[in-house]
Design a protein around this motif. Structure first.
Motif, mmCIF file in Angstrom:
data_model
loop_
_atom_site.group_PDB
_atom_site.id
_atom_site.type_symbol
_atom_site.label_atom_id
_atom_site.label_comp_id
_atom_site.label_asym_id
_atom_site.label_seq_id
_atom_site.Cartn_x
_atom_site.Cartn_y
_atom_site.Cartn_z
ATOM 1 N N GLY A 236 0.807 -1.225 0.000
ATOM 2 C CA GLY A 236 0.000 0.000 0.000
ATOM 3 C C GLY A 236 0.834 1.265 0.000
ATOM 4 O O GLY A 236 0.344 2.334 -0.381
ATOM 5 N N GLN A 237 2.119 1.183 0.400
ATOM 6 C CA GLN A 237 2.960 2.406 0.438
ATOM 7 C C GLN A 237 3.169 2.989 -0.949
ATOM 8 O O GLN A 237 3.145 4.205 -1.149
ATOM 9 N N ILE A 238 3.362 2.102 -1.927
ATOM 10 C CA ILE A 238 3.553 2.578 -3.304
ATOM 11 C C ILE A 238 2.286 3.273 -3.798
ATOM 12 O O ILE A 238 2.322 4.392 -4.320
ATOM 13 N N ARG A 239 1.165 2.628 -3.572
ATOM 14 C CA ARG A 239 -0.123 3.165 -4.042
ATOM 15 C C ARG A 239 -0.402 4.524 -3.384
ATOM 16 O O ARG A 239 -0.802 5.483 -4.032
ATOM 17 N N THR A 240 -0.125 4.607 -2.095
ATOM 18 C CA THR A 240 -0.374 5.867 -1.374
ATOM 19 C C THR A 240 0.493 6.984 -1.928
ATOM 20 O O THR A 240 0.020 8.086 -2.190
ATOM 21 N N PHE A 241 1.783 6.704 -2.172
ATOM 22 C CA PHE A 241 2.652 7.765 -2.690
ATOM 23 C C PHE A 241 2.185 8.225 -4.055
ATOM 24 O O PHE A 241 2.067 9.431 -4.318
ATOM 25 N N LEU A 242 1.861 7.285 -4.944
ATOM 26 C CA LEU A 242 1.463 7.673 -6.302
ATOM 27 C C LEU A 242 0.141 8.438 -6.284
ATOM 28 O O LEU A 242 -0.055 9.401 -7.031
ATOM 29 N N ARG A 243 -0.753 8.016 -5.359
ATOM 30 C CA ARG A 243 -2.032 8.730 -5.281
ATOM 31 C C ARG A 243 -1.789 10.170 -4.809
ATOM 32 O O ARG A 243 -2.331 11.124 -5.371
ATOM 33 N N ASN A 244 -0.946 10.341 -3.796
ATOM 34 C CA ASN A 244 -0.639 11.702 -3.305
ATOM 35 C C ASN A 244 0.091 12.517 -4.375
ATOM 36 O O ASN A 244 -0.185 13.700 -4.568
ATOM 37 N N ALA A 245 1.017 11.848 -5.070
ATOM 38 C CA ALA A 245 1.788 12.542 -6.118
ATOM 39 C C ALA A 245 0.861 13.003 -7.235
ATOM 40 O O ALA A 245 1.022 14.100 -7.791
ATOM 41 N N LEU A 283 4.974 -6.241 -5.272
ATOM 42 C CA LEU A 283 5.290 -4.815 -5.409
ATOM 43 C C LEU A 283 5.124 -4.337 -6.847
ATOM 44 O O LEU A 283 4.610 -3.250 -7.098
ATOM 45 N N ILE A 284 5.525 -5.167 -7.816
ATOM 46 C CA ILE A 284 5.338 -4.773 -9.224
ATOM 47 C C ILE A 284 3.848 -4.735 -9.557
ATOM 48 O O ILE A 284 3.372 -3.851 -10.275
ATOM 49 N N THR A 285 3.086 -5.647 -9.001
ATOM 50 C CA THR A 285 1.634 -5.637 -9.216
ATOM 51 C C THR A 285 1.033 -4.350 -8.659
ATOM 52 O O THR A 285 0.285 -3.634 -9.338
ATOM 53 N N GLU A 286 1.415 -3.988 -7.445
ATOM 54 C CA GLU A 286 0.883 -2.764 -6.812
ATOM 55 C C GLU A 286 1.326 -1.527 -7.582
ATOM 56 O O GLU A 286 0.519 -0.647 -7.886
ATOM 57 N N LEU A 287 2.597 -1.478 -7.942
ATOM 58 C CA LEU A 287 3.122 -0.307 -8.656
ATOM 59 C C LEU A 287 2.418 -0.141 -10.005
ATOM 60 O O LEU A 287 1.976 0.961 -10.360
#
Ligand code: G3I
Length: 355
Positions: A236-245, A283-287
């Motif tokens: 979820g950390q990747i998703r959260t950063f990209l959503r905020n970005a 992680l690649i799936t989430e990213l």
């Protein structure tokens, strides 16, 4: 069509996609709904296997280090471009986008700069950006104008000579982007950094920096999220950063993607290979899904920091042990688990959109 498979092939991290007879493994640039690139030094142009894979898989190339100051700027202040010119020519001949990395980096300040007085220092700072960018104006789709400006722990801006000598704070960053816009108005200008998803505090500081720069009128077109992924970050950390970005409305470049199987903290690695490959897949799936969930206008592209495992900086001394698997193709140019995870997400997305 690629089907998520086990580790059927030689070498750790290899996927065993279900290749069709006509197209054993769809090239990454065909699979990907957005530009897919890799980093490379010009020496790889002398490897026919690498060239064939690059022509098949890549829609973008970033010089891995030969557009950095450490290669271009000579001790006497002269500049050399033989290596990046070779990569630029290869991209032109093969219809591949060329992406510049990087103009200003705290880690690379040539000795001759340090001795300059204030006015000469500023003039040389501007001249370097102008000369280097103008050389590739009209070909370069974008540039990492400033690299790694945020402190390691995310506690603010990194101290560096550029900041110290050019007015402190964000002045050197603003100056670089303003010079870059003048040098090549057609190039997209990015601020690039690492651990933005691995370290949420650093990611938040980075986004606040971009917001501040935008409010000051700095001509930034995109952010580069290097994504040298840490296998053990929370889901979820990747998703959260990209959503905020995404809220900044800028283009987003996953600019140096790899996911090493090795620890880089010097501690003994007690994780087993199956766990680590499963983490790479997760992680690649989430990213990939989080990137696809961005507005299309913000999906600048993915760049892996090597085309094959064997090409990676992570395989070179002192880190390299010859067994790491960290990108989408193994040493033989065959898909790894990371390719498989990526392919599974993008093909499902295409199916959903065409259903
Ligand atoms: O090719 C020469 C070799 O001929 C020479 O004998 C040797 C010793 O001087 O140097 C070799 O060049 C090295 C080059 O990598 C190729 O291996 C350079 O010294 C070395 O500085 C260079 O390191 C690059 C590094 O950035 C610093 O520029 C790495 O390749 C590159 O992967 C790495 O990439 C960085 C990004 O720019 C920023 N984000 C992190 C990423 C990984 O560290």
């Amino acid at each position: 069509m690629v089907v998520a498979g086990g580790l059927g092939m030689a070498g750790c991290g290899s996927a065993s996609p279900n290749p069709s007879s006509s197209n054993p493994w769809p090239p990454l640039k065909t699979l990907s709904p957005f530009p897919f690139g890799a980093a490379a030094p010009s020496a790889y142009l002398d490897d026919p296997d690498w060239v064939e894979l690059a022509q098949s898989h890549l829609s973008q190339i970033t010089p891995e280090w030969e557009l950095n100051r450490e290669y271009i700027a000579q001790e006497d202040g002269s500049l050399r471009f033989d290596a990046p010119d070779r990569l630029a020519a290869f991209c032109r001949q093969n219809g591949i986008r060329f992406f510049g990395h990087c103009l200003v980096w705290y880690a690379q300040i040539m000795p001759y700069f340090r001795g300059l007085d204030a006015s000469l220092f500023a003039a040389e700072y501007d001249r370097y950006i102008q000369v280097v960018m103008r050389r590739y104006a009209g070909q370069m789709v974008g540039w990492n104008v400033v690299n790694e400006a945020v402190a390691e722990d995310g506690g603010g801006l990194r101290d560096c000579l550029w900041s110290e000598r050019l007015g402190g704070g964000v002045a050197y960053i603003r100056r670089a982007f303003e010079q870059a816009r003048l040098a090549d108005p057609a190039a997209l200008l990015f601020l690039n950094d690492y651990n933005l998803e691995n370290n949420p505090a650093k990611g938040a500081t980075f986004l606040k920096l971009v917001e501040k720069l935008l409010k000051l009128g700095t001509p930034i077109d995109g952010i580069g999220c290097q994504s040298h992924l840490d296998l053990d970050i929370a889901d979820g950390q990747i998703r959260t950063f990209l959503r905020n970005a995404s809220d900044l409305g800028l283009r987003i470049h996953i600019s140096e993607l790899d996911a090493s199987l090795r620890r880089d903290d010097g501690k003994p690695d007690l994780r087993n290979l199956d766990y680590k490959i499963a983490r790479q897949r997760a992680l690649i799936t989430e990213l990939t899904q989080a990137f696809l969930d961005l507005p299309a206008s913000q999906q600048f592209g993915f760049t892996t920091w090597a085309l094959r495992n064997r090409d990676s900086w992570l395989r070179r001394p002192p880190r390299g042990d010859g067994r790491d698997s960290m990108v989408f193709l193994n040493d033989h140019g065959q898909p790894t688990a990371m390719y498989d995870a990526f392919a599974t997400v993008v093909t499902h997305q295409v199916k959903r959109q065409t259903a």
